[in-house]
Design a protein around this motif. Structure first.
Motif, PDB file in Angstrom:
ATOM      1  N   SER A  55      73.547  74.899  40.946  1.00 57.09           N
ATOM      2  CA  SER A  55      72.879  75.739  41.938  1.00 57.09           C
ATOM      3  C   SER A  55      71.631  76.383  41.373  1.00 57.09           C
ATOM      4  N   SER A  56      71.379  76.192  40.078  1.00 55.26           N
ATOM      5  CA  SER A  56      70.134  76.622  39.459  1.00 55.26           C
ATOM      6  C   SER A  56      69.630  75.459  38.642  1.00 55.26           C
ATOM      7  N   SER A  57      68.350  75.073  38.826  1.00 54.23           N
ATOM      8  CA  SER A  57      67.841  73.893  38.148  1.00 54.23           C
ATOM      9  C   SER A  57      67.809  74.075  36.646  1.00 54.23           C
ATOM     10  N   CYS A  58      67.596  75.302  36.180  1.00 56.31           N
ATOM     11  CA  CYS A  58      67.530  75.549  34.747  1.00 56.31           C
ATOM     12  C   CYS A  58      67.925  76.981  34.465  1.00 56.31           C
ATOM     13  N   PRO A  59      69.215  77.288  34.357  1.00 58.45           N
ATOM     14  CA  PRO A  59      69.643  78.661  34.119  1.00 58.45           C
ATOM     15  C   PRO A  59      69.005  79.236  32.858  1.00 58.45           C
ATOM     16  N   ASP A  60      68.482  80.458  32.974  1.00 58.75           N
ATOM     17  CA  ASP A  60      67.899  81.117  31.821  1.00 58.75           C
ATOM     18  C   ASP A  60      68.981  81.468  30.817  1.00 58.75           C
ATOM     19  N   GLN A  61      68.530  81.830  29.612  1.00 63.85           N
ATOM     20  CA  GLN A  61      69.471  82.179  28.557  1.00 63.85           C
ATOM     21  C   GLN A  61      70.401  83.293  29.008  1.00 63.85           C
ATOM     22  N   ASP A  62      69.861  84.267  29.774  1.00 63.42           N
ATOM     23  CA  ASP A  62      70.656  85.416  30.191  1.00 63.42           C
ATOM     24  C   ASP A  62      71.252  85.250  31.590  1.00 63.42           C
ATOM     25  N   GLU A 104      74.877  60.786  45.616  1.00 63.44           N
ATOM     26  CA  GLU A 104      75.108  61.780  44.592  1.00 63.44           C
ATOM     27  C   GLU A 104      75.034  63.176  45.211  1.00 63.44           C
ATOM     28  N   LEU A 105      75.599  64.134  44.515  1.00 60.22           N
ATOM     29  CA  LEU A 105      75.485  65.512  44.960  1.00 60.22           C
ATOM     30  C   LEU A 105      74.040  65.988  44.791  1.00 60.22           C
ATOM     31  N   MET A 106      73.597  66.822  45.727  1.00 67.35           N
ATOM     32  CA  MET A 106      72.254  67.395  45.664  1.00 67.35           C
ATOM     33  C   MET A 106      72.334  68.857  46.030  1.00 67.35           C
ATOM     34  N   TYR A 107      71.655  69.705  45.261  1.00 66.34           N
ATOM     35  CA  TYR A 107      71.619  71.123  45.611  1.00 66.34           C
ATOM     36  C   TYR A 107      70.321  71.447  46.324  1.00 66.34           C
ATOM     37  N   SER A 108      70.427  72.128  47.460  1.00 65.58           N
ATOM     38  CA  SER A 108      69.268  72.537  48.241  1.00 65.58           C
ATOM     39  C   SER A 108      68.959  74.004  47.961  1.00 65.58           C
ATOM     40  N   TYR A 163      74.736  69.151  48.983  1.00 64.01           N
ATOM     41  CA  TYR A 163      74.758  68.120  50.019  1.00 64.01           C
ATOM     42  C   TYR A 163      75.168  66.768  49.440  1.00 64.01           C
ATOM     43  N   PHE A 164      75.710  65.913  50.305  1.00 71.68           N
ATOM     44  CA  PHE A 164      75.966  64.520  49.977  1.00 71.68           C
ATOM     45  C   PHE A 164      76.072  63.760  51.294  1.00 71.68           C
ATOM     46  N   THR A 165      75.890  62.450  51.250  1.00 71.51           N
ATOM     47  CA  THR A 165      76.069  61.640  52.455  1.00 71.51           C
ATOM     48  C   THR A 165      77.426  60.952  52.405  1.00 71.51           C
ATOM     49  N   SER A 166      77.922  60.571  53.577  1.00 70.68           N
ATOM     50  CA  SER A 166      79.144  59.777  53.629  1.00 70.68           C
ATOM     51  C   SER A 166      78.841  58.357  53.165  1.00 70.68           C
ATOM     52  N   VAL A 167      79.869  57.550  53.041  1.00 69.14           N
ATOM     53  CA  VAL A 167      79.734  56.215  52.460  1.00 69.14           C
ATOM     54  C   VAL A 167      78.661  55.399  53.158  1.00 69.14           C
ATOM     55  N   SER A 180      62.198  68.255  48.513  1.00 72.26           N
ATOM     56  CA  SER A 180      60.886  68.406  47.906  1.00 72.26           C
ATOM     57  C   SER A 180      60.709  69.832  47.399  1.00 72.26           C
ATOM     58  N   PRO A 181      59.704  70.074  46.548  1.00 75.14           N
ATOM     59  CA  PRO A 181      59.457  71.436  46.073  1.00 75.14           C
ATOM     60  C   PRO A 181      59.212  72.437  47.200  1.00 75.14           C
ATOM     61  N   SER A 182      58.694  71.952  48.359  1.00 80.21           N
ATOM     62  CA  SER A 182      58.424  72.852  49.488  1.00 80.21           C
ATOM     63  C   SER A 182      59.622  73.003  50.418  1.00 80.21           C
ATOM     64  N   GLY A 183      60.713  72.278  50.151  1.00 81.29           N
ATOM     65  CA  GLY A 183      61.925  72.434  50.956  1.00 81.29           C
ATOM     66  C   GLY A 183      62.159  71.357  51.981  1.00 81.29           C
ATOM     67  N   ASP A 184      61.313  70.309  52.046  1.00 84.90           N
ATOM     68  CA  ASP A 184      61.562  69.186  52.958  1.00 84.90           C
ATOM     69  C   ASP A 184      62.739  68.367  52.439  1.00 84.90           C
ATOM     70  N   LEU A 185      63.596  67.939  53.357  1.00 81.73           N
ATOM     71  CA  LEU A 185      64.751  67.124  52.987  1.00 81.73           C
ATOM     72  C   LEU A 185      64.488  65.674  53.368  1.00 81.73           C
TER      73      LEU A 185
END
Length: 341
Positions: free
Chosen positions: A110-117, A157-161, A168-172, A221-226
């Motif tokens: 749920s975080s792309s790169c958790p900080d040290q703290d 694959e799993l994807m975090y928005s 999110y994930f899609t069915s088969v 996308s970085p702007s939130g488009d799915l």
């Protein structure tokens, strides 16, 4: 995906053509080719010092990292394999309560790169075909296994928005999108489903439909488009002198990209123009970056690992294969790694 369950990354050394050592390592998504042991501890179960060989999609060259310490046994989360990380982190995970077989895991954070703290982030993983497992590594003593209505394999694959704060994930068959919105009350964590409706579907030659198989992938996308991406691949083979097939492998034929409509959730329209964006597909969570941030990347393109290694231009529909790496390189760690995030 910036952290990894490291036992999935069991690399072996292999020969790379035209490998060079770069003092400046790639900042764009890269592909882990192999590792080379420089020094190994004499103690049983000790660490070893390695260098990684990495394919940089931006320059289409092979680069070599500086030396890093690699533990013999490590089943926790780690950013050890990111080339720009000089001091790798290791984050313990709670016991699964079962042994996944085979031990291959699709993971999303749920975080792309958790900080040290930073401690308040969630890990979601697919350990088996009918459940999504989630935990907060710094707070939970066990995983929560959430049943799905349909088998997840071979779903996407799993994807975090970041936009929706959900996995999110899609069915088969890609007919539905499953979503898991995070709740402070773990008992309320429930998967919801949304029917997928594809609009402006392009005409596909019947021969391609007959000969190809398709996988579905979600990426934000970085702007939130799915985006929903369909990846079409075809099995090919070489023939022996007696006419029998040998060396069967798959080859990428084309991609189709559908963008979710802003005012209609679940409706996706076909497009051949994603602007300056680049999508990276593999067996892990898909990535999407702006090519303007990484000079050398081709805009409006898809970079892929699996069914070959190459890029695909959405406007022209042309496939470009990265040579001389070849398909033999794809068995070690078929994941794109973002060096920065």
């Amino acid at each position: 995906m910036s952290l990894f369950i490291s036992r999935v990354r069991n690399l072996s050394a292999c020969r790379v053509v035209s490998a060079r050592f770069f003092s400046s390592l790639p900042e764009s998504p890269c592909f882990l080719l192999s590792d080379k042991t420089v020094k190994e501890s004499r103690e049983e179960g000790g660490d070893r010092i390695v260098r990684y060989r990495i394919f940089d999609a931006r320059t289409e060259q092979v680069v070599t990292t500086s030396e890093k310490k690699l533990p013999k046994e490590l089943i926790d989360l780690t950013d050890l394999y990111k080339p720009l990380v000089s001091s790798p982190r290791v984050i313990p995970l709670p016991s699964l309560g079962f042994y996944p077989h085979p031990f291959t895991t699709e993971l999303s954070l749920s975080s792309s790169c958790p900080d040290q703290d930073q401690e308040d982030f969630t890990v979601a993983a697919k350990f088996c075909g009918t459940h999504i497992s989630v935990c907060k590594p710094f707070f939970d003593l066990e995983w929560i296994h959430i049943a799905t209505s349909l088998p997840l394999v071979p779903a996407s694959e799993l994807m975090y928005s970041k936009r929706d704060k959900a996995f999110y994930f899609t069915s088969v068959k890609g007919l539905y999108i499953g979503s898991l919105h995070l709740s402070d009350n773990k008992k309320k964590n429930k998967i919801k489903y949304q029917e997928v409706r594809l609009c402006n579907f392009p005409k596909i030659p019947g021969e391609m439909l007959d000969r190809c198989f398709a996988s579905k992938h979600l990426v934000e996308s970085p702007s939130g488009d799915l985006f929903l991406v369909k990846w079409y691949a075809q099995c090919t083979h070489t023939k022996e002198d007696n006419g029998e097939a040998e060396g069967i492998h798959s080859k990428t034929r084309r991609f189709m990209v559908f963008r979710e409509e802003e005012k209609s959730r679940g409706y996706f329209s076909y497009t051949e123009d994603i602007g300056d964006l680049c999508i990276f597909l593999s067996k892990g969570e898909a990535l999407c970056v702006s090519s303007s941030m990484y000079p050398g990347l081709k805009p409006n393109s898809i970079y892929y690992i699996g069914h070959g290694l190459g890029s695909y231009d959405l406007a022209s529909g042309s496939v470009y294969s990265f040579e001389p790496l070849g398909a033999t390189m794809l068995n070690h760690a078929p994941f794109w790694i973002h060096s920065v995030i």
